[in-house]
Write a protein that holds these residues in place. Structure first.
Motif, PDB file in Angstrom:
ATOM      1  N   ILE A  98      74.453  65.640  44.880  1.00 25.30           N
ATOM      2  CA  ILE A  98      74.642  64.196  45.056  1.00 25.30           C
ATOM      3  C   ILE A  98      75.870  63.735  44.285  1.00 25.30           C
ATOM      4  O   ILE A  98      76.664  62.929  44.772  1.00 25.30           O
ATOM      5  CB  ILE A  98      73.368  63.451  44.623  1.00 25.30           C
ATOM      6  N   ILE A  99      76.052  64.295  43.083  1.00 28.28           N
ATOM      7  CA  ILE A  99      77.232  63.905  42.301  1.00 28.28           C
ATOM      8  C   ILE A  99      78.511  64.278  43.048  1.00 28.28           C
ATOM      9  O   ILE A  99      79.432  63.473  43.175  1.00 28.28           O
ATOM     10  CB  ILE A  99      77.188  64.555  40.897  1.00 28.28           C
ATOM     11  N   ILE A 100      78.545  65.482  43.614  1.00 30.66           N
ATOM     12  CA  ILE A 100      79.739  65.892  44.368  1.00 30.66           C
ATOM     13  C   ILE A 100      79.991  64.934  45.520  1.00 30.66           C
ATOM     14  O   ILE A 100      81.122  64.505  45.771  1.00 30.66           O
ATOM     15  CB  ILE A 100      79.575  67.335  44.897  1.00 30.66           C
ATOM     16  N   MET A 101      78.903  64.566  46.210  1.00 31.33           N
ATOM     17  CA  MET A 101      79.061  63.670  47.361  1.00 31.33           C
ATOM     18  C   MET A 101      79.607  62.313  46.927  1.00 31.33           C
ATOM     19  O   MET A 101      80.444  61.723  47.599  1.00 31.33           O
ATOM     20  CB  MET A 101      77.710  63.455  48.050  1.00 31.33           C
ATOM     21  N   ILE A 102      79.112  61.807  45.790  1.00 25.46           N
ATOM     22  CA  ILE A 102      79.570  60.493  45.330  1.00 25.46           C
ATOM     23  C   ILE A 102      81.038  60.567  44.928  1.00 25.46           C
ATOM     24  O   ILE A 102      81.837  59.692  45.267  1.00 25.46           O
ATOM     25  CB  ILE A 102      78.687  59.989  44.165  1.00 25.46           C
ATOM     26  N   VAL A 103      81.394  61.671  44.239  1.00 27.66           N
ATOM     27  CA  VAL A 103      82.803  61.858  43.887  1.00 27.66           C
ATOM     28  C   VAL A 103      83.650  61.839  45.153  1.00 27.66           C
ATOM     29  O   VAL A 103      84.693  61.185  45.222  1.00 27.66           O
ATOM     30  CB  VAL A 103      82.997  63.191  43.116  1.00 27.66           C
ATOM     31  N   ALA A 104      83.181  62.535  46.190  1.00 29.88           N
ATOM     32  CA  ALA A 104      83.932  62.589  47.443  1.00 29.88           C
ATOM     33  C   ALA A 104      84.100  61.196  48.023  1.00 29.88           C
ATOM     34  O   ALA A 104      85.180  60.832  48.494  1.00 29.88           O
ATOM     35  CB  ALA A 104      83.211  63.489  48.440  1.00 29.88           C
ATOM     36  N   ILE A 146      89.535  70.525  49.791  1.00 25.61           N
ATOM     37  CA  ILE A 146      88.331  71.096  49.179  1.00 25.61           C
ATOM     38  C   ILE A 146      87.153  70.890  50.134  1.00 25.61           C
ATOM     39  O   ILE A 146      86.861  69.760  50.515  1.00 25.61           O
ATOM     40  CB  ILE A 146      88.041  70.419  47.820  1.00 25.61           C
ATOM     41  N   PRO A 147      86.484  71.968  50.541  1.00 29.37           N
ATOM     42  CA  PRO A 147      85.467  71.842  51.596  1.00 29.37           C
ATOM     43  C   PRO A 147      84.325  70.901  51.233  1.00 29.37           C
ATOM     44  O   PRO A 147      83.747  70.297  52.110  1.00 29.37           O
ATOM     45  CB  PRO A 147      84.943  73.267  51.756  1.00 29.37           C
ATOM     46  N   PHE A 148      84.009  70.772  49.933  1.00 23.63           N
ATOM     47  CA  PHE A 148      82.867  69.937  49.571  1.00 23.63           C
ATOM     48  C   PHE A 148      83.179  68.455  49.710  1.00 23.63           C
ATOM     49  O   PHE A 148      82.288  67.635  49.792  1.00 23.63           O
ATOM     50  CB  PHE A 148      82.394  70.254  48.144  1.00 23.63           C
TER      51      PHE A 148
END
Lengths: 424, 302
Positions: free
Chosen positions: A331-337, A359-361
């Motif tokens: 979830i943190i990665i998604m929010i950063v994205a 970056i794929p994520f």
């Protein structure tokens, strides 16, 4: 292959048949339209309401006429000398008026007006009064300089630049384009990927945990490969999401088109209808085909990548509530994205935008925002290739975690255990 | 003709060995018991036969050929930890599982209807599973296990969770399937059911086979020359130190006396001595129960 189809069909049908799914799928567009439509409705309601009296005491005797009646307010001008006690003056009236405006004698120099009221003073009244008096007083000031033709000189000197964006197509033709609208649509798609991945990712994880706690998983994997079960779930749930998306687009599209049709033949073409017509023409001017094609490609890649992670994490726990240690990083990665994507709006070809769309994520979210700004082809290709290669890798790793995890009960597993399963 | 042949199968997990050189053969049409305490390795062996996990070494032959993934359609597996989709309708669920085992839809529907009728569940076909009682859910699970007419049936603790009436019905169905030509592999702790229906057993303890063979033969081998004797009226058994000792601990509710013959004394000698010295009305050799054999074998090897 046949088994995979069976599993996909089951996952799809079981979810689509659920009442909660049907309700959300149908209610969501209505909710969006409602939220979008309320301001229009309210403005129309206000327009049709009763007019209210407002007392105007003009100490100067010059400006009361500037406050012409409008749809909402009827201004009653009272000649007054210097008002020392506004409250006492107001109490002498019958009290039915909404507010009392006092235009002081020295307004030409101070430009300050008091509005008195027993209730809260309406913002629209303040804006209306301020706007009308500002205009009138500045006209008066200009006139007070006694310079001939000054007014027309100033009118000529005032410039309001309008930007006409013209886009050259490859075939040399020119067309009016609306970058703002394309950007908004890119953002909507990007938000959609974000929401979709989180929502349906969680659904996949819960489904895996449910199968595990129900113990049906052992029955199923005695009939098919764990990989088929995992992929069947991921694909089935993905198709559910696409179905929901298609329904939303169709319903909202149909309603918006219908509204556009109504407003163009609208009886009273007020400002809001003009605005609507402009938005409509902008919505229509966007070239949807490339945006939707990119969306589908990034959607599939991003969904596969995250869905596989969610499935793997679901298999490693006994209860959905235990999964937060694994899901919070996602979830943190998604929010950063998402924030990176928002940041890219200002500088869509800057280094952060370029890196985050590689970056794929983060690329599915960030690239959707960049797409309207004509991203170089090599960047699109590289970003997609990276995304799909990573997604394939993640699916492979997830499958290895999954096939061990689903049969491990009653123990909390650490990241270390999970690495062991991958190596097995 | 052996339906399953397992030769020297080894399975290691990181840290421990789950199966250590296990071999067994299950004849076609046999009801075969796979026994052992918790954690002995039974479930691992069953999962290997089901192709859920794979052995590190050794062979598993099904019907004379090394087992392959496609063979799972010939196997029906009822795991110890039962489970079905709670939100799915009974009929759809059974048909789905049958089709996963490779059965065509139309055949699966027909078979499903027959089975539901046999278990008196027809009216529940379109109900969600969670609406059924626990016993009915178990029956649904049983149907889902056998519907695709598997040649090999693997039951892990099939009777747990069934009341005596349903257990009886289940036992009858299992015997009927055996008579229909299926081979049945049973994993259980319930030794009474082993005595009642298993022809052969393998006992696994600490990842190794510790006892294997025909149930009747094993009980013969484990007999301890204990004889149940009953006498006419309220006559008491005379002592005879040279020949036998009267046992203090006999099964609860058993009538008469239990005697243990001394080493070297034959049953024949005991009968003739008792006949001469008291008014004998009953005389029968007591074979150890599988329960006793299980406990003795498992505890002695520790």
């Amino acid at each position: 292959m046949n088994k995979l189809k069976l599993i996909i069909a089951r996952e799809y049908l079981e979810m689509v048949k659920r009442k909660s799914f049907i309700v959300i799928t149908l209610l969501m567009p209505l909710l969006v339209l409602l939220v979008g439509g309320i301001p229009v409705l309210i403005s129309q309601l206000n327009g049709g309401g009763e007019t209210k009296d407002v007392i105007v005491i003009d100490e100067t005797g010059k400006y009361a006429a500037a406050l012409a009646d409008n749809d909402t307010y009827h201004f009653v001008a009272l000649r007054g000398d210097t008002v020392t006690d506004a409250r006492a003056f107001y109490e002498k009236t019958d009290g039915s008026s909404e507010a009392m405006i006092v235009i002081p004698r020295d307004i030409d120099s101070t430009a300050v007006v008091n509005i008195y009221s027993e209730g809260t003073i309406n913002l629209s009244l303040r804006e209306y009064v301020a706007g009308r008096l500002s205009d009138t007083i500045s006209q008066a000031r200009i006139a007070s300089y006694n310079i001939p033709e000054l007014k027309s000189i100033i009118d000529k000197a005032n410039v309001d630049v309008t930007i006409n964006s013209v886009k050259w197509s490859d075939d040399g033709s020119e067309s009016e384009s609306s970058t703002e609208m394309a950007m908004i649509i890119g953002m909507i798609f990007s938000m959609f990927i974000y929401m979709f991945v989180l929502m349906y990712g969680a659904m996949i994880m819960n489904g895996v945990v449910e199968e595990k706690t129900n113990r049906i998983v052992e029955v199923i994997v005695s009939s098919c490969k764990p990989f088929q079960l995992m992929m069947g779930k991921i694909i089935g749930v993905g198709l559910v999401g696409l179905t929901q998306f298609a329904v939303w687009v169709l319903v909202i599209g149909a309603v918006v088109l219908a509204m556009g049709g109504v407003s163009s033949v609208g009886v009273d073409a007020g400002a809001s209808e003009d605005m609507m017509a402009m938005i409509m023409s902008q919505v229509a001017s966007v070239n949807y085909l490339p945006i939707i094609s990119w969306f589908v490609l990034y959607f599939i890649g991003g969904y596969l990548l995250y869905a596989a992670l969610f499935a793997a994490f679901g298999s490693a726990v006994d209860q959905a509530s235990d999964a937060s240690q694994f899901t919070s990083p996602i979830i943190i990665i998604m929010i950063v994205a998402l924030y990176a994507g928002m940041g890219c709006i200002d500088n869509p070809n800057g280094p952060m935008a370029v890196w985050c769309s590689m970056i794929p994520f983060t690329s599915p979210i960030v690239m959707m925002i960049r797409v309207p700004y004509d991203v170089p082809a090599w960047q699109m290709v590289a970003s997609l290739a990276l995304l799909y290669a990573t997604a394939a890798g993640i699916v492979w790793v997830a499958a290895r975690i999954y096939r061990t995890g689903i049969l491990m009960y009653g123990k909390k597993h650490t990241i270390k255990d999970i690495f062991k399963w991958i190596k097995q | 003709m052996n339906f399953i042949e397992i030769n020297d199968v080894v399975k290691r997990y990181s840290g421990h060995t789950a199966l250590d050189g296990v071999s067994l053969t299950v004849p076609q049409g046999c009801i075969y018991g796979l026994l052992g305490p918790n954690g002995a390795g039974k479930t691992t062996l069953i999962r290997i036969i089901n192709r859920i996990t794979h052995q590190d070494s050794g062979d598993v032959l099904l019907d004379g050929r090394p087992i392959v993934d496609e063979d799972v359609t010939r196997i029906g597996y009822l795991p110890e930890e039962r489970g079905l989709y709670k939100k799915m309708k009974v009929g759809e669920q059974i048909v789905y599982l049958a089709r996963l085992k490779g059965m065509p839809k139309s055949v699966a529907v027909k078979e499903m209807n027959d089975w539901l009728e046999r278990f008196e569940l027809t009216e529940w076909r379109d109900k969600k599973l969670e609406a059924l009682s626990k016993g009915m859910q178990q029956k649904v699970q049983f149907i889902a296990t056998v519907i695709h007419r598997p040649q090999l049936l693997i039951f892990d603790e099939p009777f747990s969770g069934f009341d005596p009436v349903n257990s009886e019905q289940l036992k009858r169905e299992i015997l009927r399937l055996r008579d229909g030509g299926s081979t049945i592999l049973f994993s259980t702790h319930n030794m009474e059911s082993v005595e009642a229906i298993c022809e052969q057993i393998t006992l696994i303890n600490h990842s190794k086979v510790v006892l294997q063979g025909n149930v009747a033969q094993i009980r013969q081998n484990y007999k301890k020359n204990i004889i149940a004797v009953s006498l006419a009226g309220d006559e008491t058994l005379p002592q005879c130190d040279g020949m036998f000792t009267v046992m203090d601990d006999k099964p609860v509710g058993a009538s008469g006396e239990y005697i243990k013959l001394n080493d070297g004394v034959t049953v024949r000698e005991a009968v003739s001595w008792l006949n001469q010295n008291c008014n004998l009305t009953g005389f029968s050799e007591v074979l150890p129960s599988m329960n006793e054999i299980f406990i003795e074998t498992v505890t002695s090897k520790q």
